[in-house]
Design an enzyme around this catalytic site. Structure first.
Site, PDB file in Angstrom:
ATOM      1  CB  SER A 113    -134.180  40.298 -64.216  1.00 34.37           C
ATOM      2  OG  SER A 113    -133.703  38.824 -63.312  1.00 34.37           O
ATOM      3  CG  HIS A 114    -135.524  40.020 -59.687  1.00 37.11           C
ATOM      4  ND1 HIS A 114    -134.050  40.290 -60.505  1.00 37.11           N
ATOM      5  CD2 HIS A 114    -135.488  41.189 -58.903  1.00 37.11           C
ATOM      6  CE1 HIS A 114    -133.709  41.518 -59.927  1.00 37.11           C
ATOM      7  NE2 HIS A 114    -134.398  41.853 -58.852  1.00 37.11           N
ATOM      8  CG  ASP A 277    -134.897  35.151 -62.653  1.00 32.92           C
ATOM      9  OD1 ASP A 277    -134.473  34.154 -63.424  1.00 32.92           O
ATOM     10  OD2 ASP A 277    -133.979  36.410 -62.728  1.00 32.92           O
ATOM     11  CG  ASP A 279    -133.480  36.966 -66.738  1.00 30.91           C
ATOM     12  OD1 ASP A 279    -133.793  36.950 -65.326  1.00 30.91           O
ATOM     13  OD2 ASP A 279    -132.618  37.531 -66.871  1.00 30.91           O
ATOM     14  CG  ASP A 281    -130.681  35.664 -64.805  1.00 32.66           C
ATOM     15  OD1 ASP A 281    -131.712  35.542 -64.017  1.00 32.66           O
ATOM     16  OD2 ASP A 281    -130.085  36.787 -65.112  1.00 32.66           O
ATOM     17  NE  ARG A 282    -132.342  37.552 -59.671  1.00 35.52           N
ATOM     18  CZ  ARG A 282    -132.106  38.359 -58.826  1.00 35.52           C
ATOM     19  NH1 ARG A 282    -132.684  38.214 -57.707  1.00 35.52           N
ATOM     20  NH2 ARG A 282    -131.464  39.651 -58.924  1.00 35.52           N
ATOM     21  CE  LYS A 376    -128.608  36.512 -62.061  1.00 39.26           C
ATOM     22  NZ  LYS A 376    -128.068  37.836 -62.424  1.00 39.26           N
TER      23      LYS A 376
HETATM   24  C1  VG1 Z   1    -129.541  42.363 -58.273  1.00 37.52           C
HETATM   25  C2  VG1 Z   1    -128.541  41.409 -57.523  1.00 37.52           C
HETATM   26  C3  VG1 Z   1    -127.227  41.071 -58.367  1.00 37.52           C
HETATM   27  C4  VG1 Z   1    -127.564  40.710 -59.717  1.00 37.52           C
HETATM   28  C5  VG1 Z   1    -128.478  41.731 -60.472  1.00 37.52           C
HETATM   29  C6  VG1 Z   1    -129.099  40.846 -61.509  1.00 37.52           C
HETATM   30  O1  VG1 Z   1    -128.546  43.721 -58.223  1.00 37.52           O
HETATM   31  O2  VG1 Z   1    -128.282  41.894 -56.162  1.00 37.52           O
HETATM   32  O3  VG1 Z   1    -126.353  40.159 -57.680  1.00 37.52           O
HETATM   33  O4  VG1 Z   1    -126.617  40.410 -60.491  1.00 37.52           O
HETATM   34  O5  VG1 Z   1    -129.812  41.845 -59.454  1.00 37.52           O
HETATM   35  O6  VG1 Z   1    -129.724  39.775 -61.396  1.00 37.52           O
HETATM   36  P1  VG1 Z   1    -128.786  44.808 -57.844  1.00 37.52           P
HETATM   37  O7  VG1 Z   1    -127.991  45.715 -58.175  1.00 37.52           O
HETATM   38  O8  VG1 Z   1    -130.243  45.121 -57.454  1.00 37.52           O
HETATM   39  O9  VG1 Z   1    -128.425  44.424 -55.960  1.00 37.52           O
HETATM   40  V1  VG1 Z   1    -131.086  39.487 -62.446  1.00 37.52           V
HETATM   41  O10 VG1 Z   1    -131.614  38.129 -62.151  1.00 37.52           O
HETATM   42  O11 VG1 Z   1    -131.872  40.683 -62.269  1.00 37.52           O
HETATM   43  O12 VG1 Z   1    -130.403  39.589 -64.171  1.00 37.52           O
HETATM   44 CO    CO Z   2    -132.688  37.387 -63.855  1.00 36.78          CO
END
Ligand code: VG1
Ligand code: CO
Length: 543
Positions: A113-114, A277, A279, A281-282, A376
């Site tokens: 992801s990010h 982001d 992937d 989804d954000r 998302k």
């Molecule tokens: C974070 C965010 C959470 C989100 C997750 C995956 O998790 O707080 O709201 O669902 O990332 O998002 P954490 O456990 O680091 O707080 V993504 O865009 O990484 O798939």
């Molecule tokens: Co993501």
């Protein structure tokens, strides 16, 4: 072509976190590491013989190698068909869309992801079930259990496959279909939104920028915004996906999406700005010199949903993760809708959507989505906003001011302390827990504390219970202070402090969130003793 059974030994720590297994690329590159995890997934998900698996990722470094291995293992384990994005690319929401559209058994999504990408950075993998959503905890726990006992994995011994051309071929009895990563997703977006109205808006002098942050959304945004909707070329910035995301941190917030933020806060700023982001989804939503918090964004989408064709009949209910502000709760109350509060992570929304209890969901972490997929969806949120803007013909800032006037404003901010020593981070949370019995009834930040707890959630659909999902200090006036450790990081620990206070008085809606929350910020520091326990005196990221 031979099916090999390879003997292996378990690796420590292959436990999926908030969103799959995320580790440094160097960890994933160890011989058998990825194969062990993939075999553990296949051993945990039931009878998929002859069924369809969807595979794709965000294109980051190691994506291609991982996908080659997964396809060879899927064939050796008896899948009938794999749908894989061309070049190994599928954004997370697009993968969810493809799983649902093709009634696949499930999917493997390759992304961290990010988190930054490259040989020294992060990689990730997660399994999504047949509804298109992240595997629920029961499945991820079974996968983890299998990783601890694994002795063998199955893989086809063959040369690498050509995944760069759309088409299909056979691999040891399994059909491999290389699909265009964008078209199914684009079609779904067109079915939900009033593309003609958005096209007219974009032709009317309305200006916008979309920052793909050199990550997976580039091709999607170009095809949809510049292609279907006629936004001028160059609307999509940083639109060429790169294996290292251009060396950046593809997290769409005010700190990391600095290219876009500079434009949106500069001279001649466009009317609308958005980013996604790694992937896809954000989403981050900006107006001209204006930032929309993700929690407010969810509330605005809920309040305006019937303006959008896909939701014109009304929405069933809403859900938000626990640390997300209660702004959407107020919209739900005024519309007479159910509102659910779930633990952090999209996997907790799946049952509610499958049961038809909710339509819109969101997280404060720049995640918004609906029942159209089970992830998302960054670009979906951008199109939702564009559809509302096309309909209301008002600036983003005016829409928010108007929203606050009607519902009040939930001042909100999240302070992240990244890369903290794990033991020190645990001590910070424990420090707050130690005051659970003494804080209620006392005054903090000029407010009465009403309740302190570790958030626990019982899924209303299947009755499963998830405990220890965040340390909460709740106040009588609805203000909240929440402490949580991240479950997506790969080095050290990240402490997240979520702060919220409600302001009904429209005369006090124009404050900067950090100013409005200053007393809460100070109180959180003193309750948690974060500074003495971690040595940190300011957050790494403020959103
Ligand atoms: C974070 C965010 C959470 C989100 C997750 C995956 O998790 O707080 O709201 O669902 O990332 O998002 P954490 O456990 O680091 O707080 V993504 O865009 O990484 O798939
Ligand atoms: Co993501």
């Amino acid at each position: 072509m031979r099916i090999q059974t390879v003997s292996t030994e378990p690796f420590e720590g292959q436990q999926p976190g908030t969103s799959g297994l995320r580790k440094k690329v160097k960890v994933f590159k160890q011989p058998h590491y990825l194969a062990n995890f993939v075999q553990a997934v296949f051993d945990s998900i039931g009878d998929f013989a002859g069924q369809t698996l969807v595979v794709g990722g965000d294109g980051r470094f190691f994506n291609r190698e991982a996908i080659q291995m997964i396809l060879k293992m899927a064939a050796a384990n008896g899948f009938g068909r794999v749908l894989v994005g061309q070049g190994g690319i599928l954004s997370t929401p697009a993968a969810s869309c493809v799983i649902r559209k093709n009634k696949a058994f499930g999917g493997l999504i390759l992304s961290a992801s990010h988190n930054p990408a490259g040989p020294d950075e992060d990689f990730g993998i997660k399994y999504n079930i047949g509804n298109g959503g992240p595997a629920p905890e029961g499945v991820t726990e079974a996968v983890f259990a299998h990783t601890r006992n694994i002795e063998f994995y199955n893989i086809v011994d063959c040369a690498d496959l050509d995944l760069d051309h759309v088409g299909s071929f056979e691999l040891a009895g399994m059909q491999v279909e290389v699909i265009d990563p964008v078209s199914d997703y684009a079609e779904l977006m067109e079915s939900l939104f009033d593309f003609a109205a958005i096209r007219a808006l974009l032709a009317s002098g309305f200006t916008m920028k979309f920052d793909a942050m050199h990550a997976v959304t580039g091709p999607y945004a170009k095809a949809i915004l510049e292609g279907c909707l006629g936004a001028p070329a160059g609307t999509v910035m940083n639109g060429e996906p790169k294996e290292d995301f251009g060396g950046g941190h593809p997290d769409p917030n005010l700190t990391y999406a600095h290219d876009l933020v500079e434009i949106m806060y500069g001279d001649d700023a466009p009317d609308f700005g958005a980013a996604s982001d790694g992937d896809g989804d954000r989403n981050m939503i900006l107006g001209n010199h204006f930032f929309v918090t993700p929690s407010d964004s969810l509330a605005v989408l809920a309040a305006n949903a019937t303006r959008v064709p896909g939701y014109a009949g009304g929405i069933a209910g809403v859900a938000r993760s626990m640390p997300t502000s209660a702004a959407v709760d107020r919209v739900a109350a005024s519309l007479g809708l159910d509102c659910y509060e779930t633990p952090t992570g999209w996997k907790f929304f799946g049952n509610l959507m499958d049961a038809g209890r909710v339509t819109l969901c969101g997280e404060e972490s720049f995640g918004t989505g609906s029942g159209h997929v089970r992830e998302k969806d960054g670009l979906w949120a951008v199109l939702f906003w564009l559809n509302i803007l096309a309909d209301r013909k008002e600036p983003v800032a005016d829409i928010l001011v108007d929203h606050w006037k009607q519902f009040g404003r939930n001042y909100y901010s999240r302070h992240d302390y990244e890369g903290v020593d794990a033991a020190a981070a645990a001590a910070v949370l424990q420090r707050v827990r130690d005051q659970f019995s003494t804080l209620p009834g006392t005054e903090l930040a000029g407010r009465m504390v009403s309740l302190c707890d570790d958030f626990s959630y019982t899924d209303p659909v299947d009755g499963s219970v998830s405990r220890n999902q965040g340390v909460r200090v709740l106040f009588e006036d609805g203000s909240r202070m929440i402490f949580r450790l991240s479950g997506t990081g790969t080095s050290g620990a990240t402490i997240r402090i979520y702060l919220e206070s409600y302001e009904a008085d429209a005369g006090r809606h124009g404050l900067d969130a950090q100013v409005a929350l200053a007393d809460m910020i100070e109180a959180a520091a003193s309750v948690s003793q974060l500074q003495p326990l971690t040595g940190r005196d300011k957050p790494t990221v403020i959103t």
